[in-house]
Design a protein around this motif. Structure first.
Motif, PDB file in Angstrom:
ATOM      1  N   ILE A 177     -29.812 -57.039-116.598  1.00  0.00           N
ATOM      2  CA  ILE A 177     -30.306 -57.156-115.213  1.00  0.00           C
ATOM      3  C   ILE A 177     -29.310 -56.511-114.253  1.00  0.00           C
ATOM      4  CG2 ILE A 177     -30.903 -58.764-113.350  1.00  0.00           C
ATOM      5  CD1 ILE A 177     -31.887 -60.728-115.492  1.00  0.00           C
ATOM      6  N   LEU A 178     -28.026 -56.732-114.504  1.00  0.00           N
ATOM      7  CA  LEU A 178     -26.985 -56.112-113.668  1.00  0.00           C
ATOM      8  C   LEU A 178     -27.092 -54.587-113.717  1.00  0.00           C
ATOM      9  CD1 LEU A 178     -24.399 -56.286-111.946  1.00  0.00           C
ATOM     10  CD2 LEU A 178     -23.096 -56.457-114.078  1.00  0.00           C
ATOM     11  N   LEU A 185     -30.173 -60.422-109.515  1.00  0.00           N
ATOM     12  CA  LEU A 185     -29.268 -61.474-109.994  1.00  0.00           C
ATOM     13  C   LEU A 185     -29.089 -62.579-108.954  1.00  0.00           C
ATOM     14  CD1 LEU A 185     -26.433 -59.626-111.963  1.00  0.00           C
ATOM     15  CD2 LEU A 185     -28.180 -61.184-112.868  1.00  0.00           C
ATOM     16  N   LYS A 186     -29.165 -62.219-107.675  1.00  0.00           N
ATOM     17  CA  LYS A 186     -28.933 -63.244-106.642  1.00  0.00           C
ATOM     18  C   LYS A 186     -29.906 -64.426-106.747  1.00  0.00           C
ATOM     19  CE  LYS A 186     -28.064 -64.102-101.754  1.00  0.00           C
ATOM     20  NZ  LYS A 186     -28.672 -65.437-101.792  1.00  0.00           N
ATOM     21  N   PRO A 187     -31.234 -64.187-106.847  1.00  0.00           N
ATOM     22  CA  PRO A 187     -32.114 -65.354-106.979  1.00  0.00           C
ATOM     23  C   PRO A 187     -31.850 -66.170-108.245  1.00  0.00           C
ATOM     24  CG  PRO A 187     -33.361 -63.293-107.174  1.00  0.00           C
ATOM     25  CD  PRO A 187     -31.996 -62.943-106.696  1.00  0.00           C
ATOM     26  N   PHE A 215     -27.935 -68.618-113.797  1.00  0.00           N
ATOM     27  CA  PHE A 215     -26.621 -68.139-114.238  1.00  0.00           C
ATOM     28  C   PHE A 215     -25.541 -68.815-113.402  1.00  0.00           C
ATOM     29  CE2 PHE A 215     -29.127 -64.251-115.447  1.00  0.00           C
ATOM     30  CZ  PHE A 215     -28.923 -64.372-116.812  1.00  0.00           C
ATOM     31  N   SER A 216     -24.483 -69.256-114.074  1.00  0.00           N
ATOM     32  CA  SER A 216     -23.400 -69.983-113.391  1.00  0.00           C
ATOM     33  C   SER A 216     -22.056 -69.549-113.952  1.00  0.00           C
ATOM     34  CB  SER A 216     -23.601 -71.488-113.609  1.00  0.00           C
ATOM     35  OG  SER A 216     -22.484 -72.229-113.151  1.00  0.00           O
ATOM     36  N   GLU A 248     -40.063 -61.663-109.377  1.00  0.00           N
ATOM     37  CA  GLU A 248     -39.571 -60.460-110.063  1.00  0.00           C
ATOM     38  C   GLU A 248     -38.408 -60.794-111.005  1.00  0.00           C
ATOM     39  OE1 GLU A 248     -39.421 -56.135-108.561  1.00  0.00           O
ATOM     40  OE2 GLU A 248     -38.953 -57.380-106.811  1.00  0.00           O
ATOM     41  N   ALA A 249     -37.503 -61.647-110.534  1.00  0.00           N
ATOM     42  CA  ALA A 249     -36.334 -62.011-111.339  1.00  0.00           C
ATOM     43  C   ALA A 249     -36.757 -62.760-112.595  1.00  0.00           C
ATOM     44  CB  ALA A 249     -35.373 -62.862-110.512  1.00  0.00           C
TER      45      ALA A 249
END
Length: 354
Positions: A177-178, A185-187, A215-216, A248-249
């Motif tokens: 994704i990156l 990635l933000k959402p 993600f954490s 989308e994410a």
């Protein structure tokens, strides 16, 4: 998106790597089986979930299990223990061996609000849906992670066709994704509310009190928790639709989880014990056709294990509210509250996960 960076540790693998290097498969030899049988004799008189680690002594096997734990916690995040002759045991005795091995790998935690510690994964003839336990159906399951540090499955019987286990590295999903869409990635780092499927503690919200990050980053480790089947009903119940970016994410996450490059598919054999680190792997299962004969039907036993090995951010780990980190699905009794009333006959019991 400079705040996000790729992760390059061993948990970032693809399907080709797992196919080419199967050092993640550990085999029980004759001496290991003899040691397990000797331990079994010591616990035959004890109800399965009352067995303690000291009741099930292991030496040679315990040394191997230490290596297995390191692989699951610090390596690729998975291992398969192969070679337990499950057809030589009653299902109860196979369960005792599995439970005893689990105690040397971690501490079992409750898989639902009824305090079940040893789950049975088999088709009970119900249909998969938002209120049905997916692991009690023959349906294809979507990619997800369970609410424990490690999930273990022991295969007692396989289906007639299908029922393949599908595994994908969430570290690799993050990296892809990156590479492709860093804006999405933000959402995922912001996270989503969960519908707790009726398993919230009395007096607490039926939805998570805050969004749980997918993600954490915490103490130098990237952890993941993904359960779209809990996100979507939470949007509906909160009356706030998902944003286009959130949809989308999730769609991209699902696409990558099932992609040919990243997704590793394996057929489990009777006697296989599969161990997965829920913080770095999502799993699913293909649909299957079962046998008519009850004793031949596909049947797996599941453990959720707490290992306390991986550091977790509180906002990531406390999904059922303050004080619930690493508890699996917390029971009211654990918080000094009255136990839940018995289920009405015929209603499926909700569960987070499969």
């Amino acid at each position: 998106m400079s705040e996000y960076k790729p992760v390059t540790d061993a948990s970032a693998w693809n399907a080709e790597q797992l196919n080419n290097d199967q050092s993640w498969i550990y085999r029980f030899g004759p001496q290991a089986i003899a040691e397990l049988n000797a331990a079994l004799q010591k616990v035959r008189h004890i109800p399965i979930t009352d067995i303690r680690k000291e009741d099930f002594p292991l030496e040679r096997v315990a040394a191997d299990l230490k290596k297995v734990s390191e692989q699951v916690e610090e390596g690729i995040g998975m291992a398969v223990l192969r070679g337990l002759p499950v057809f030589d045991y009653s299902k109860d005795d196979a369960s005792r061996i599995y439970w005893g091995i689990g105690l040397h790998l971690g501490r079992p935690v409750t898989q639902n609000s009824r305090a079940h510690l040893l789950g049975h994964v088999k088709d009970e003839g119900v249909k998969y849906g938002h209120k049905t336990r997916g692991y009690n159906t023959s349906a294809k399951l979507n990619f997800h992670s369970d609410n424990s540090d490690v999930v273990g499955l022991l295969c007692l019987r396989v289906s007639k066709t299908g029922g393949f286990s599908r595994l994908t590295s969430t570290t690799s999903i993050h990296n892809e994704i990156l590479r492709r869409r860093p804006d999405l990635l933000k959402p995922l780092y912001d996270g989503f509310h969960y519908d707790l499927k009726g398993e919230h503690l009395p007096g607490r919200s039926p939805l998570t009190e805050h969004p749980i990050p997918v993600f954490s980053w915490f103490d130098g480790k990237l952890s993941c928790r993904y359960l779209r089947n809990a996100f979507e009903p939470a949007f509906e119940k909160r009356g706030t639709p998902a944003t286009p970016e959130q949809v989308e994410a999730m769609n991209l996450f699902d696409e990558l989880a099932g992609s040919q490059d990243l997704c590793f598919e394996m057929a489990m054999e009777p006697g296989d014990m599969q161990l997965l680190n829920n913080h770095v792997i999502v799993h699913s299962r293909t649909a299957f056709e079962d046998y008519e004969d009850e004793d031949k039907k596909r049947h797996l036993l599941r453990l959720w294990l707490r290992t306390d090995y991986r550091p977790l951010a509180p906002n990531f780990a406390e999904r059922f509210g303050p004080g619930t980190a690493r508890m699996g699905v917390p029971t009211p009794e654990a918080f000094g509250l009255p136990p839940r009333p018995p289920l009405e006959h015929g209603l499926p019991e909700p569960a987070m996960g499969h």
